[in-house]
Design an enzyme around this catalytic site. Structure first.
Site, mmCIF file in Angstrom:
data_model
loop_
_atom_site.group_PDB
_atom_site.id
_atom_site.type_symbol
_atom_site.label_atom_id
_atom_site.label_comp_id
_atom_site.label_asym_id
_atom_site.label_seq_id
_atom_site.Cartn_x
_atom_site.Cartn_y
_atom_site.Cartn_z
ATOM 1 N N LEU A 12 0.808 -1.238 -0.021
ATOM 2 C CA LEU A 12 -0.222 0.196 -0.128
ATOM 3 C C LEU A 12 0.925 1.251 0.024
ATOM 4 C CD1 LEU A 12 -2.825 -1.016 2.554
ATOM 5 C CD2 LEU A 12 -2.908 -1.011 0.020
ATOM 6 N N GLY A 13 2.137 1.216 -0.152
ATOM 7 C CA GLY A 13 2.907 2.222 -0.586
ATOM 8 C C GLY A 13 3.467 2.810 0.866
ATOM 9 N N SER A 14 4.129 1.672 1.834
ATOM 10 C CA SER A 14 4.511 2.335 2.957
ATOM 11 C C SER A 14 5.982 3.084 2.740
ATOM 12 C CB SER A 14 4.642 1.139 3.797
ATOM 13 O OG SER A 14 5.478 0.106 3.403
ATOM 14 N N SER A 15 6.691 2.705 1.845
ATOM 15 C CA SER A 15 8.051 3.278 1.753
ATOM 16 C C SER A 15 7.765 5.245 1.215
ATOM 17 C CB SER A 15 8.693 2.761 0.474
ATOM 18 O OG SER A 15 8.944 1.472 0.814
ATOM 19 N N ALA A 18 5.036 6.644 1.906
ATOM 20 C CA ALA A 18 4.099 7.049 3.018
ATOM 21 C C ALA A 18 5.357 7.544 4.075
ATOM 22 C CB ALA A 18 2.934 6.233 3.484
ATOM 23 N N ASP A 43 3.268 7.284 -5.994
ATOM 24 C CA ASP A 43 2.929 7.281 -4.395
ATOM 25 C C ASP A 43 3.255 8.300 -3.505
ATOM 26 O OD1 ASP A 43 5.697 6.778 -4.838
ATOM 27 O OD2 ASP A 43 5.583 4.548 -4.336
#
Ligand code: MEV
Length: 301
Positions: free
Chosen positions: A90-93, A95, A136
């Site tokens: 879900l795009g944690s990097s 975020a 992202d």
């Protein structure tokens, strides 16, 4: 001591993955699951960084490094994270990079416009990942559902409302870096074919943009189906992804595709209110884990 906390939303790419790395557009939606970063000043020889829920700490370290470099900051900090994004792609990097830089600007009372926040965050991700489009990062900064131009990095807000999407995790974490490399190698071997695929994906992104604006979910589903065919040609799908996609269609979804780099992670399906129950049941039966989240509503930071 002052503590500053910033939360940024995760994202799901709806159309245009991979092509966007080569300057083509994509559509991305923020989700209502967040990653928080808390920072305080620290009187110590070095930074203290504790990042539960963030698989790769190098993104945080690079964001701090770039921030200190840009603002010639000599102080050290203590940083902790809290994540609702888990390892679902879900795009944690992105975020965590955006939240880190934003938290540091708040802590040290630096006024950083969103465009410059994007540039710093993008530089951090590029240094770690080598190749990335930055879509992202834009989703984490601006929220909602946005059209992202891979060349100019400009964004256009398409919607702030929830989209009728079901998201299911395949059970396997995808490796973004490896999948980007795979497409890069394929393009080196067959440049004309791959660029033709990217151009067709771009047409689909443009149709998808209109469909979202008009809330034409049948059309959005069809566009996703066609994008999935092209992602198969880019060799980034897997048998587990295909199985879930076929199951959603049989259960009455308007359309479905993988979301992200491929090789695992999540699939997304456009589903009418009437078909939600059947589609969820079919996904579970075929090994999918339904993610409890709302797509398209993640707020601005
Ligand atoms: C990964 O979620 C999507 C890619 O297009 C990479 C990127 O745009 O940075 C494969």
């Amino acid at each position: 001591m002052q503590r500053v906390t910033v939360s940024t939303p995760g994202k799901l790419i709806l159309l245009g993955e991979h092509a966007v790395v080569y300057g083509y557009p994509c559509i991305v939606a923020a989700v209502d699951k967040y990653l928080s970063v808390s920072v305080t000043e620290l009187d110590a020889e070095e930074d203290k960084i504790v990042t539960p829920g963030v698989a790769d700490q190098s993104f945080v370290k690079e964001a701090i490094h770039i921030f200190k470099e840009k603002f010639s900051l000599k102080k050290n900090i203590s940083l902790t994270t809290k994540s609702e994004l888990n390892n679902f792609g879900l795009g944690s990097s992105a975020a965590v990079v955006v939240a880190t830089i934003k938290a540091l600007t708040n802590l040290f009372q630096i006024d950083l416009p969103n465009k410059e926040l994007f540039d710093l965050a993008y530089k951090s991700v590029l240094r770690i990942q080598g190749k990335a489009s930055g879509f992202d990062i834009a989703a984490s900064i601006y929220g909602g559902t946005i059209y992202f131009d891979g060349k100019t990095k400009k964004t256009e807000l398409l919607s702030k409302k929830e989209l009728p999407l079901i998201v299911a995790f395949t059970g396997r974490k995808g490796n973004t870096r490896a999948m980007i490399k795979k497409v890069y190698e394929l393009r080196k071997k067959k440049p004309e074919l791959i660029d033709k695929i990217f151009c067709r994906i771009t047409q689909l992104v443009k149709s998808g943009k209109e469909a979202i604006k008009e809330k034409n979910w049948g059309e959005l589903g069809q566009v996703m189906d066609e994008n999935q065919v092209l992602l198969t040609k880019l060799q980034v799908t897997t048998p587990a992804i295909d199985k879930l996609i076929i199951a959603t269609r049989k259960a009455g979804a308007y359309g479905a595709k993988l979301s992200g780099a491929g090789g695992g992670d999540c699939i997304i399906a456009v589903v009418s209110a009437m078909r939600q129950r059947q589609v969820k049941k079919a996904l579970r039966k075929n090994g999918g884990k339904i993610l409890d989240l709302t797509v398209g509503v993640g707020g601005r930071i």
